[in-house]
Design a protein around this motif. Structure first.
Motif, mmCIF file in Angstrom:
data_model
loop_
_atom_site.group_PDB
_atom_site.id
_atom_site.type_symbol
_atom_site.label_atom_id
_atom_site.label_comp_id
_atom_site.label_asym_id
_atom_site.label_seq_id
_atom_site.Cartn_x
_atom_site.Cartn_y
_atom_site.Cartn_z
ATOM 1 N N ALA A 39 -3.116 6.404 5.061
ATOM 2 C CA ALA A 39 -3.865 6.142 6.293
ATOM 3 C C ALA A 39 -4.107 7.432 7.063
ATOM 4 N N ALA A 40 -3.118 8.321 7.061
ATOM 5 C CA ALA A 40 -3.275 9.610 7.732
ATOM 6 C C ALA A 40 -4.350 10.444 7.054
ATOM 7 N N THR A 41 -4.354 10.446 5.739
ATOM 8 C CA THR A 41 -5.366 11.196 4.995
ATOM 9 C C THR A 41 -6.761 10.657 5.287
ATOM 10 N N ASP A 46 0.013 8.284 12.094
ATOM 11 C CA ASP A 46 0.218 7.646 10.794
ATOM 12 C C ASP A 46 1.140 8.483 9.913
ATOM 13 N N LEU A 47 0.951 9.801 9.945
ATOM 14 C CA LEU A 47 1.773 10.692 9.131
ATOM 15 C C LEU A 47 3.227 10.652 9.592
ATOM 16 N N ALA A 48 3.450 10.589 10.899
ATOM 17 C CA ALA A 48 4.808 10.516 11.433
ATOM 18 C C ALA A 48 5.498 9.210 11.058
ATOM 19 N N SER A 49 4.712 8.135 10.913
ATOM 20 C CA SER A 49 5.304 6.847 10.538
ATOM 21 C C SER A 49 5.392 6.653 9.029
ATOM 22 N N GLY A 50 4.989 7.670 8.266
ATOM 23 C CA GLY A 50 5.120 7.609 6.818
ATOM 24 C C GLY A 50 3.936 7.022 6.081
ATOM 25 N N ARG A 109 0.873 17.670 1.242
ATOM 26 C CA ARG A 109 2.252 18.075 0.934
ATOM 27 C C ARG A 109 3.192 16.883 0.975
ATOM 28 N N LYS A 110 3.030 16.007 1.974
ATOM 29 C CA LYS A 110 3.904 14.827 2.071
ATOM 30 C C LYS A 110 3.664 13.869 0.909
ATOM 31 N N ALA A 111 2.435 13.870 0.375
ATOM 32 C CA ALA A 111 2.133 13.013 -0.766
ATOM 33 C C ALA A 111 2.596 13.626 -2.086
ATOM 34 N N GLY A 112 3.099 14.864 -2.029
ATOM 35 C CA GLY A 112 3.559 15.529 -3.246
ATOM 36 C C GLY A 112 2.449 16.233 -4.001
ATOM 37 N N LEU A 113 1.324 16.448 -3.352
ATOM 38 C CA LEU A 113 0.174 17.097 -3.984
ATOM 39 C C LEU A 113 0.069 18.539 -3.478
#
Length: 168
Positions: free
Chosen positions: A51-53, A43-47, A78-82
């Motif tokens: 869902a990944a969290t 899920d994280l790789a697909s953006g 980190r990808k979510a900007g948090l």
């Protein structure tokens, strides 16, 4: 003199116990948690960060002691900007495994993205001491530090225009 032999035996037992506690043991996650982590990484790789969290948090509920889950949660944050939340997760991982290269690099990257470049450089020096400059984690963290902090994005609520009163 009569305490010499028992003292030596006791110190030998304590030395053995202490060295056994610091021995590196490879930790294996519960198979259900591994499946959830795999789904989360996909899920994280697909953006799909949310869902990944969710998948990573479910893996944490299944196996709360696995260090890889905390690192995955840090990556998602980190990808979510948090970055602050990511630093929290990386520190949880470091409490469980103080020399985990992924956690040290992730924490340093989150700090660099947040603007704490000196603290990130401290993590970089720690990584260089553990695995050298050719290590993938060291090179990744050095690249994030060179890039600098991420620019802050302001929301519409953060910038409110001042009301102007005009007379007719």
């Amino acid at each position: 003199m009569r305490y010499t032999l028992p003292a030596a035996a006791l110190s030998l037992v304590l030395a053995m116990t202490g060295s056994m506690g610091s021995a590196k043991v490879e930790q294996v996650a519960d198979p259900r948690a591994q499946a959830l982590l795999a789904n989360g990484h996909a899920d994280l790789a697909s953006g799909q960060v949310d869902a990944a969290t969710d998948a990573f948090e479910a893996a944490l509920a299944v196996d709360p002691g696995y260090v890889g889950t905390y690192i995955a949660l840090g990556e998602a944050a980190r990808k979510a900007g948090l970055q602050g939340k990511a630093i929290h997760y990386y520190r949880e991982a470091l409490q469980r495994d103080p020399n985990n290269l992924g956690a040290i690099a992730g924490e340093g990257a989150a700090m660099a993205e947040k603007g704490a470049l000196e603290k990130a450089r401290t993590n970089l020096a720690r990584l260089e001491g553990i695995c050298g400059k050719a290590c993938a984690e060291t090179q990744e963290l050095a690249a994030v530090i060179a890039k600098g902090p991420t620019p802050r994005v302001l929301s519409a609520e953060a910038v409110k225009p001042q009301p102007v009163v005009e007379s007719n």
